[in-house]
Design a protein around this motif. Structure first.
Motif, PDB file in Angstrom:
ATOM      1  N   ILE A 106     101.814  87.622  76.954  1.00 51.30           N
ATOM      2  CA  ILE A 106     100.711  86.852  76.379  1.00 51.30           C
ATOM      3  C   ILE A 106      99.724  87.769  75.652  1.00 51.30           C
ATOM      4  O   ILE A 106      99.232  87.443  74.571  1.00 51.30           O
ATOM      5  N   LEU A 107      99.459  88.930  76.230  1.00 53.09           N
ATOM      6  CA  LEU A 107      98.459  89.839  75.660  1.00 53.09           C
ATOM      7  C   LEU A 107      98.987  90.622  74.462  1.00 53.09           C
ATOM      8  O   LEU A 107      98.262  90.840  73.488  1.00 53.09           O
ATOM      9  N   THR A 108     100.247  91.058  74.543  1.00 53.58           N
ATOM     10  CA  THR A 108     100.770  91.983  73.532  1.00 53.58           C
ATOM     11  C   THR A 108     101.929  91.422  72.716  1.00 53.58           C
ATOM     12  O   THR A 108     102.297  92.016  71.704  1.00 53.58           O
ATOM     13  N   GLY A 109     102.536  90.322  73.165  1.00 54.29           N
ATOM     14  CA  GLY A 109     103.704  89.788  72.490  1.00 54.29           C
ATOM     15  C   GLY A 109     105.000  90.341  73.025  1.00 54.29           C
ATOM     16  O   GLY A 109     106.078  89.864  72.669  1.00 54.29           O
ATOM     17  N   ARG A 110     104.929  91.337  73.898  1.00 55.41           N
ATOM     18  CA  ARG A 110     106.124  91.982  74.445  1.00 55.41           C
ATOM     19  C   ARG A 110     106.053  91.930  75.970  1.00 55.41           C
ATOM     20  O   ARG A 110     105.018  92.227  76.563  1.00 55.41           O
ATOM     21  N   ALA A 111     107.169  91.581  76.614  1.00 55.89           N
ATOM     22  CA  ALA A 111     107.191  91.392  78.068  1.00 55.89           C
ATOM     23  C   ALA A 111     107.385  92.710  78.808  1.00 55.89           C
ATOM     24  O   ALA A 111     108.329  92.883  79.589  1.00 55.89           O
ATOM     25  N   SER A 112     106.479  93.630  78.609  1.00 57.64           N
ATOM     26  CA  SER A 112     106.542  94.917  79.302  1.00 57.64           C
ATOM     27  C   SER A 112     106.238  94.704  80.785  1.00 57.64           C
ATOM     28  O   SER A 112     105.246  94.073  81.123  1.00 57.64           O
ATOM     29  N   PRO A 113     107.052  95.258  81.683  1.00 61.60           N
ATOM     30  CA  PRO A 113     106.814  95.038  83.112  1.00 61.60           C
ATOM     31  C   PRO A 113     105.667  95.867  83.692  1.00 61.60           C
ATOM     32  O   PRO A 113     105.235  95.613  84.807  1.00 61.60           O
ATOM     33  N   HIS A 114     105.176  96.884  82.928  1.00 64.97           N
ATOM     34  CA  HIS A 114     104.182  97.802  83.477  1.00 64.97           C
ATOM     35  C   HIS A 114     102.972  97.900  82.557  1.00 64.97           C
ATOM     36  O   HIS A 114     103.007  97.468  81.398  1.00 64.97           O
ATOM     37  N   VAL A 115     101.890  98.518  83.074  1.00 62.75           N
ATOM     38  CA  VAL A 115     100.626  98.576  82.340  1.00 62.75           C
ATOM     39  C   VAL A 115     100.312  99.964  81.795  1.00 62.75           C
ATOM     40  O   VAL A 115      99.304 100.147  81.113  1.00 62.75           O
ATOM     41  N   PHE A 116     101.147 100.960  82.081  1.00 62.33           N
ATOM     42  CA  PHE A 116     100.904 102.300  81.533  1.00 62.33           C
ATOM     43  C   PHE A 116     101.345 102.356  80.072  1.00 62.33           C
ATOM     44  O   PHE A 116     102.017 101.453  79.567  1.00 62.33           O
ATOM     45  N   ASN A 117     100.971 103.433  79.378  1.00 60.94           N
ATOM     46  CA  ASN A 117     101.352 103.600  77.977  1.00 60.94           C
ATOM     47  C   ASN A 117     102.809 104.042  77.865  1.00 60.94           C
ATOM     48  O   ASN A 117     103.274 104.886  78.637  1.00 60.94           O
ATOM     49  N   GLY A 118     103.521 103.497  76.881  1.00 55.55           N
ATOM     50  CA  GLY A 118     104.855 103.978  76.562  1.00 55.55           C
ATOM     51  C   GLY A 118     105.853 103.777  77.679  1.00 55.55           C
ATOM     52  O   GLY A 118     105.814 102.783  78.415  1.00 55.55           O
ATOM     53  N   CYS A 119     106.766 104.748  77.823  1.00 55.72           N
ATOM     54  CA  CYS A 119     107.812 104.694  78.845  1.00 55.72           C
ATOM     55  C   CYS A 119     107.641 105.836  79.834  1.00 55.72           C
ATOM     56  O   CYS A 119     107.166 106.910  79.481  1.00 55.72           O
ATOM     57  N   GLU A 120     108.014 105.590  81.075  1.00 56.79           N
ATOM     58  CA  GLU A 120     107.946 106.594  82.130  1.00 56.79           C
ATOM     59  C   GLU A 120     109.274 106.617  82.887  1.00 56.79           C
ATOM     60  O   GLU A 120     110.073 105.676  82.796  1.00 56.79           O
ATOM     61  N   LYS A 121     109.491 107.688  83.624  1.00 59.10           N
ATOM     62  CA  LYS A 121     110.672 107.792  84.473  1.00 59.10           C
ATOM     63  C   LYS A 121     110.322 107.381  85.896  1.00 59.10           C
ATOM     64  O   LYS A 121     109.302 107.788  86.442  1.00 59.10           O
TER      65      LYS A 121
END
Length: 460
Positions: free
Chosen positions: A305-320
């Motif tokens: 809803i906020l960004t248009g993308r269903a990212s599961p996390h709130v940090f920037n970019g990708c993490e391991k």
């Protein structure tokens, strides 16, 4: 004599038929009442109104598992308060939902095809407070998982009212003076904008309930008498989608409309199942999680809803992750941000920390998750996050969505106060004792800020 007796018999029969007809009409009226309030009737035929549908509450328990008919829950609302739900004609256009689509929808939402939405979800819709009031620009929000969606949409409504209307002053007074028509326009613009972003600014899909049933029950799929009647409408222009929503706004803001579920369905179809699979990662394979007999939204829904993308996390970019798996965070700044604070949160858990993409949005509006309760913070000064000098001392407004709140809370934030002013507010035995959760959430963005509640009792 014979003719007189015959006439009396015919008159008596006519009166009997009229009496029977009145009784049947009376029973039909109460059958509709009992059917809507899930009191055991098995009548599930749609009524002939615009945007109407039948709920399946009589067929599920609080966990969302279908149950035998006649074992539904009695809601707290009075029988005298009867909504006027409506349906659309199947001749309006669009295309009907299929079994394959309903199956995918259930899988991405619940992880199986057996669970259905709980009662709190089904009764949730988008309803404003009274126009020309101190909360005219805000939605009335309910309980349960649908609340987080309503609050996220609230952020987009404020965005439209404050920063998208030409010729209007960007101040709190202008928000409180909006009419019912302006409320409707703001809701249509907010919903259309969210769906358009989810569709990668290429296409928006809107789901409405039709008078026809397109999907039947199977051994692997349990019907809810709602999803099986979806009609889907696709739009290649944002303006066309907004007009369509405005023309059918009662399907989202009418009592009994299942408006929040319809919006969530539209959000998923706008994003598409293919994009959702790319957005999610191993930590999130479904969008809702069971909780206390209902369902809560996972972070992926709110980020969508906020960004248009269903990212599961709130940090920037990708993490391991711990097993070196790739975890998906937020890739770009969005118009509306996100702040969170919880008393039980682990400060050292870097994967749960909100990144700068969400902390510093393009516009000064934030969806807040404070101890699991969702609320909105916003500033009427558009330049707040674009000019560092503006962040020395500024005003924020807070809306909790609680029924007890009668007007927005006015907060004054000072990020350059002297150390002795901060010491006066701190507890010698623990720096957090005197700070409300709202203040702690604000300090995740402005760590050294002092907050003046301007006469309002702080929320604890």
């Amino acid at each position: 004599m014979t003719m007189e007796v015959l006439g009396q018999e015919q008159s008596s029969e006519q009166l009997d038929l009229e009496a029977i007809s009145r009784k049947i009409s009376f029973l039909d009226k109460w059958r509709q009442i009992f059917s809507y309030h899930r009191l055991g009737t098995n009548n599930t035929s749609p009524q002939n109104h615009e945007c109407n549908h039948t709920s399946a509450d009589e067929n599920e328990d609080t966990t969302g598992i279908p149950q035998p008919k006649g074992q539904g829950h009695l809601p707290s609302s009075s029988l005298c308060s009867i909504p006027n739900p409506s349906i659309i004609s199947s001749k309006l256009g669009g295309f009907p939902i299929s079994l394959a689509m309903t199956t995918k929808l259930r899988q991405i939402l619940f992880g199986n095809t057996v669970r259905v939405f709980s009662y709190n979800w089904k009764k949730a819709y988008f309803r404003f407070h009274d126009p020309f009031s101190e909360l005219a620009f805000t939605l009335e929000v309910g309980k349960g998982g649908a609340r987080s969606i309503q609050m996220a949409v609230q952020g987009s409504i404020i965005k439209h009212l404050l920063f998208a209307r030409k010729g209007e002053d960007c101040n709190l007074g202008s928000l409180c003076q909006i009419s019912k028509k302006e409320q409707n326009q703001a809701l249509a613009a907010a919903l259309a904008g969210i769906l358009w972003a989810a569709g990668a600014a290429q296409k928006a899909t809107i789901c409405l309930v039709s008078e026809e049933t397109y999907v039947a029950s199977t051994p692997d799929y349990s019907v809810d008498n709602f999803t099986e009647r979806l009609q889907l409408f696709e739009f290649l222009q944002k303006e066309a989608a907004e007009k369509f929503i405005y023309d059918h706004l009662q399907c989202f803001r009418g009592e009994g409309s299942h408006g929040v579920i319809l919006f969530l369905y539209s959000l998923i179809f706008s994003r598409t199942f293919e994009r959702l699979q790319m957005d999610l990662d191993v930590t999130t394979t479904q969008l809702l999680q069971p909780n206390a007999g209902g369902f809560l939204c996972r972070q992926a829904v709110l980020n969508m809803i906020l960004t248009g993308r269903a990212s599961p996390h709130v940090f920037n970019g990708c993490e391991k992750g711990k097993s070196q798996e790739t975890l998906h965070g937020v890739l770009t700044r969005s118009d509306i941000g996100y702040l969170q604070w919880g008393k039980d949160a682990l400060e050292g858990d870097r994967l749960s920390q909100v990144g700068s993409m969400l902390k510093t949005p393009k516009l000064p509006i934030w969806l807040c998750n404070i101890n699991g309760n969702y609320s909105i913070l916003f500033c009427t000064n558009r330049q707040l996050l674009t000019d560092w000098k503006m962040e020395h001392r500024f005003d924020l407004y807070f809306y909790s969505g609680q029924p007890s709140q009668k007007k927005p809370v006015h907060l004054t934030i000072d990020t350059h106060s002297h150390y002795w002013e901060r010491d006066q507010q701190e507890d010698k035995h623990g720096p957090r004792r005197w700070f409300s959760p709202v203040e702690m959430a604000i300090r995740t963005k402005w760590s050294e800020a002092t907050i003046n509640w301007n006469g309002t009792l702080p929320f604890f």
